[in-house]
Motif scaffolding. Structure first.
Motif, PDB file in Angstrom:
ATOM      1  N   GLU A 106     -67.060  27.464  12.439  1.00 58.33           N
ATOM      2  CA  GLU A 106     -67.909  27.385  13.631  1.00 58.33           C
ATOM      3  C   GLU A 106     -67.451  28.340  14.732  1.00 58.33           C
ATOM      4  O   GLU A 106     -67.792  28.154  15.902  1.00 58.33           O
ATOM      5  CB  GLU A 106     -67.929  25.949  14.152  1.00 58.33           C
ATOM      6  CG  GLU A 106     -68.512  24.944  13.179  1.00 58.33           C
ATOM      7  CD  GLU A 106     -68.464  23.528  13.711  1.00 58.33           C
ATOM      8  OE1 GLU A 106     -69.301  23.183  14.556  1.00 58.33           O
ATOM      9  OE2 GLU A 106     -67.571  22.772  13.296  1.00 58.33           O
ATOM     10  N   ARG A 107     -66.692  29.362  14.359  1.00 60.93           N
ATOM     11  CA  ARG A 107     -66.136  30.294  15.345  1.00 60.93           C
ATOM     12  C   ARG A 107     -67.211  30.896  16.259  1.00 60.93           C
ATOM     13  O   ARG A 107     -67.036  30.945  17.483  1.00 60.93           O
ATOM     14  CB  ARG A 107     -65.367  31.408  14.627  1.00 60.93           C
ATOM     15  CG  ARG A 107     -64.872  32.507  15.567  1.00 60.93           C
ATOM     16  CD  ARG A 107     -64.060  33.594  14.863  1.00 60.93           C
ATOM     17  NE  ARG A 107     -63.769  34.688  15.774  1.00 60.93           N
ATOM     18  CZ  ARG A 107     -62.789  34.675  16.685  1.00 60.93           C
ATOM     19  NH1 ARG A 107     -62.010  33.615  16.786  1.00 60.93           N
ATOM     20  NH2 ARG A 107     -62.600  35.695  17.490  1.00 60.93           N
ATOM     21  N   GLU A 108     -68.309  31.372  15.687  1.00 65.30           N
ATOM     22  CA  GLU A 108     -69.329  32.047  16.501  1.00 65.30           C
ATOM     23  C   GLU A 108     -69.952  31.099  17.513  1.00 65.30           C
ATOM     24  O   GLU A 108     -70.225  31.479  18.657  1.00 65.30           O
ATOM     25  CB  GLU A 108     -70.399  32.661  15.596  1.00 65.30           C
ATOM     26  CG  GLU A 108     -69.886  33.811  14.742  1.00 65.30           C
ATOM     27  CD  GLU A 108     -69.207  34.892  15.577  1.00 65.30           C
ATOM     28  OE1 GLU A 108     -69.785  35.294  16.613  1.00 65.30           O
ATOM     29  OE2 GLU A 108     -68.110  35.334  15.194  1.00 65.30           O
ATOM     30  N   VAL A 109     -70.188  29.848  17.097  1.00 63.52           N
ATOM     31  CA  VAL A 109     -70.740  28.855  18.021  1.00 63.52           C
ATOM     32  C   VAL A 109     -69.735  28.572  19.135  1.00 63.52           C
ATOM     33  O   VAL A 109     -70.088  28.452  20.310  1.00 63.52           O
ATOM     34  CB  VAL A 109     -71.111  27.562  17.275  1.00 63.52           C
ATOM     35  CG1 VAL A 109     -71.638  26.512  18.247  1.00 63.52           C
ATOM     36  CG2 VAL A 109     -72.145  27.842  16.197  1.00 63.52           C
ATOM     37  N   SER A 110     -68.455  28.478  18.760  1.00 62.70           N
ATOM     38  CA  SER A 110     -67.400  28.228  19.740  1.00 62.70           C
ATOM     39  C   SER A 110     -67.344  29.338  20.790  1.00 62.70           C
ATOM     40  O   SER A 110     -67.176  29.073  21.986  1.00 62.70           O
ATOM     41  CB  SER A 110     -66.049  28.107  19.038  1.00 62.70           C
ATOM     42  OG  SER A 110     -64.993  28.051  19.981  1.00 62.70           O
ATOM     43  N   LEU A 111     -67.486  30.578  20.356  1.00 60.90           N
ATOM     44  CA  LEU A 111     -67.477  31.693  21.308  1.00 60.90           C
ATOM     45  C   LEU A 111     -68.647  31.586  22.282  1.00 60.90           C
ATOM     46  O   LEU A 111     -68.499  31.861  23.482  1.00 60.90           O
ATOM     47  CB  LEU A 111     -67.510  33.026  20.562  1.00 60.90           C
ATOM     48  CG  LEU A 111     -66.220  33.406  19.820  1.00 60.90           C
ATOM     49  CD1 LEU A 111     -66.455  34.610  18.916  1.00 60.90           C
ATOM     50  CD2 LEU A 111     -65.084  33.699  20.806  1.00 60.90           C
ATOM     51  N   MET A 112     -69.807  31.172  21.784  1.00 57.70           N
ATOM     52  CA  MET A 112     -70.962  30.993  22.671  1.00 57.70           C
ATOM     53  C   MET A 112     -70.710  29.876  23.670  1.00 57.70           C
ATOM     54  O   MET A 112     -71.002  30.003  24.866  1.00 57.70           O
ATOM     55  CB  MET A 112     -72.225  30.707  21.848  1.00 57.70           C
ATOM     56  CG  MET A 112     -72.735  31.898  21.046  1.00 57.70           C
ATOM     57  SD  MET A 112     -74.390  31.630  20.346  1.00 57.70           S
ATOM     58  CE  MET A 112     -74.023  30.437  19.047  1.00 57.70           C
ATOM     59  N   SER A 113     -70.157  28.762  23.191  1.00 58.34           N
ATOM     60  CA  SER A 113     -69.823  27.644  24.087  1.00 58.34           C
ATOM     61  C   SER A 113     -68.817  28.085  25.140  1.00 58.34           C
ATOM     62  O   SER A 113     -68.980  27.811  26.336  1.00 58.34           O
ATOM     63  CB  SER A 113     -69.240  26.473  23.280  1.00 58.34           C
ATOM     64  OG  SER A 113     -70.199  25.847  22.477  1.00 58.34           O
ATOM     65  N   GLY A 114     -67.775  28.762  24.699  1.00 60.09           N
ATOM     66  CA  GLY A 114     -66.700  29.163  25.593  1.00 60.09           C
ATOM     67  C   GLY A 114     -67.163  30.099  26.695  1.00 60.09           C
ATOM     68  O   GLY A 114     -66.761  29.961  27.858  1.00 60.09           O
ATOM     69  N   ARG A 115     -68.011  31.044  26.332  1.00 55.86           N
ATOM     70  CA  ARG A 115     -68.503  31.988  27.346  1.00 55.86           C
ATOM     71  C   ARG A 115     -69.323  31.261  28.417  1.00 55.86           C
ATOM     72  O   ARG A 115     -69.242  31.590  29.606  1.00 55.86           O
ATOM     73  CB  ARG A 115     -69.338  33.075  26.671  1.00 55.86           C
ATOM     74  CG  ARG A 115     -68.517  34.024  25.799  1.00 55.86           C
ATOM     75  CD  ARG A 115     -69.407  35.054  25.117  1.00 55.86           C
ATOM     76  NE  ARG A 115     -68.668  35.763  24.071  1.00 55.86           N
ATOM     77  CZ  ARG A 115     -69.046  35.862  22.806  1.00 55.86           C
ATOM     78  NH1 ARG A 115     -70.177  35.284  22.405  1.00 55.86           N
ATOM     79  NH2 ARG A 115     -68.322  36.528  21.925  1.00 55.86           N
ATOM     80  N   GLY A 116     -70.111  30.295  27.995  1.00 60.62           N
ATOM     81  CA  GLY A 116     -70.905  29.530  28.953  1.00 60.62           C
ATOM     82  C   GLY A 116     -70.032  28.729  29.900  1.00 60.62           C
ATOM     83  O   GLY A 116     -70.249  28.718  31.120  1.00 60.62           O
ATOM     84  N   VAL A 117     -69.038  28.045  29.345  1.00 56.57           N
ATOM     85  CA  VAL A 117     -68.130  27.238  30.166  1.00 56.57           C
ATOM     86  C   VAL A 117     -67.323  28.124  31.106  1.00 56.57           C
ATOM     87  O   VAL A 117     -67.140  27.807  32.289  1.00 56.57           O
ATOM     88  CB  VAL A 117     -67.189  26.398  29.267  1.00 56.57           C
ATOM     89  CG1 VAL A 117     -66.080  25.750  30.091  1.00 56.57           C
ATOM     90  CG2 VAL A 117     -67.986  25.330  28.526  1.00 56.57           C
TER      91      VAL A 117
END
Length: 327
Positions: free
Chosen positions: A21-32
């Motif tokens: 789920e790395r790519e999803v995590s990067l999207m979440s992280g950038r938003g936060v």
């Protein structure tokens, strides 16, 4: 909500990682990361796949916002490392994270607590013989669901409609981990419900009803299309919404969760009975994610949600206290 941003110190937003789920995590992280910075937090991106965790202490980080999903992020391992480093973090502690990441252990806990969850069969590699696979539909009925016990975001998940589909479904799941979880399929509506807080203070947010194209709420539809319809308010009868929130709070507390989480459920069409599927202890925070959507319906903006979660960062030994001056 009154949170002293100055008391937060230097904050690491953990994102990326090594899971599927790395790519999803990067999207979440950038938003936060953007949300926290917009509120004046001294926040920085930190990818454990590219940097040693020990650098968190050496660089003076005071707390971590975990936006890692899946293994080595949501399963208690990163939480254990942060406990050793003495750096407070968002979300549940080591034990709750490890149990919630294991769908089989989660089911065992819920069943022990008398909470409704679909019937299941767990197959070790030695049990994945042709004869054994043919027997699973006889136990659980058809259709049924096959999935890896430790993955999220619908990765490796198959719906099996006939005996001949079992082999391919198990082979797909086994690409991600050796054990395979086979689960009774609940025909009906899919819903999800987030929880914020710890212990007696934990509260369930509004329920979201999910309407996916042809019922396919898969990885692609979750994150990369706009075909899925999310209903929040859910449009469910008030009594059903309250019962789902009650079940979700009970499931959250049964696993010892704290900080936040999100439980996924199915409402069986035949009798409107809800069944708990799984609980996410580091839910997505992308543009398609559901916790922010539910929080907005409760009057909490994305930025305020991120700040509230960060304020609740804790170590296992201090989890009963909300940090950061939140009122």
């Amino acid at each position: 909500m009154n949170i002293d941003v100055q008391k937060m110190g230097r904050v690491a937003v953990l994102m990326g990682g090594t899971s599927a789920e790395r790519e999803v995590s990067l999207m979440s992280g950038r938003g936060v990361l953007a949300a926290l910075r917009s509120r004046g937090v001294d926040a920085h991106a930190f990818d454990p796949a590219e940097r040693d965790m020990g650098e968190l202490r050496r660089e003076g980080f005071a707390r971590c916002f975990i936006t890692l999903h899946g293994r080595h992020g949501e399963d208690g391992t990163v939480q254990g490392a942060l406990e050793l480093l003495g750096i407070p973090y968002t979300g549940p502690g080591v034990l709750a994270s490890a149990i919630a990441m294991d769908k089989v252990m989660t089911k065992r806990m819920w069943i022990a607590e008398g909470l409704p969850t679909p019937r299941y069969v767990c197959l070790t590699p030695e049990q994945q013989t042709h004869e054994r696979l043919r027997a699973v539909p006889d136990t659980l009925g058809l259709p049924l669901i096959v999935k890896p016990p430790h993955e999220g975001s619908s990765i490796g998940v198959s719906k099996v409609n006939g005996y001949s589909d079992m082999q391919a479904a198990v082979a797909l799941s086994a690409r991600y981990e050796p054990e395979v979880l086979c689960e009774e399929f609940i025909e009906g509506e899919e819903v999800t419900c987030p929880v914020l807080g710890t212990g007696a203070e934990a509260r369930a947010l509004p329920v979201i009803r999910i309407e996916a194209p042809n019922g396919a709420y898969d990885y692609q539809n979750k994150y990369f299309t706009d075909e899925v319809k999310y209903h929040c308010p859910s449009g469910l009868p008030e009594a059903e919404e309250r019962e789902i929130q009650r079940l979700v709070l009970a499931s959250y507390r049964a696993l010892g969760c704290r900080g936040w989480g999100r439980a996924d459920l199915m409402i069986r069409a035949s009798d409107r009975k809800p069944f708990l599927l799984e609980i996410n202890t580091s839910p997505g925070m992308t543009g398609h994610s559901l916790v922010p959507m539910s929080a907005r319906a409760a009057g909490l903006s994305y930025e305020d949600l991120c700040l509230l979660l960060l304020a609740g960062a804790a170590l296992d030994s201090t989890a009963g206290t909300l940090a950061g001056g939140a009122q």
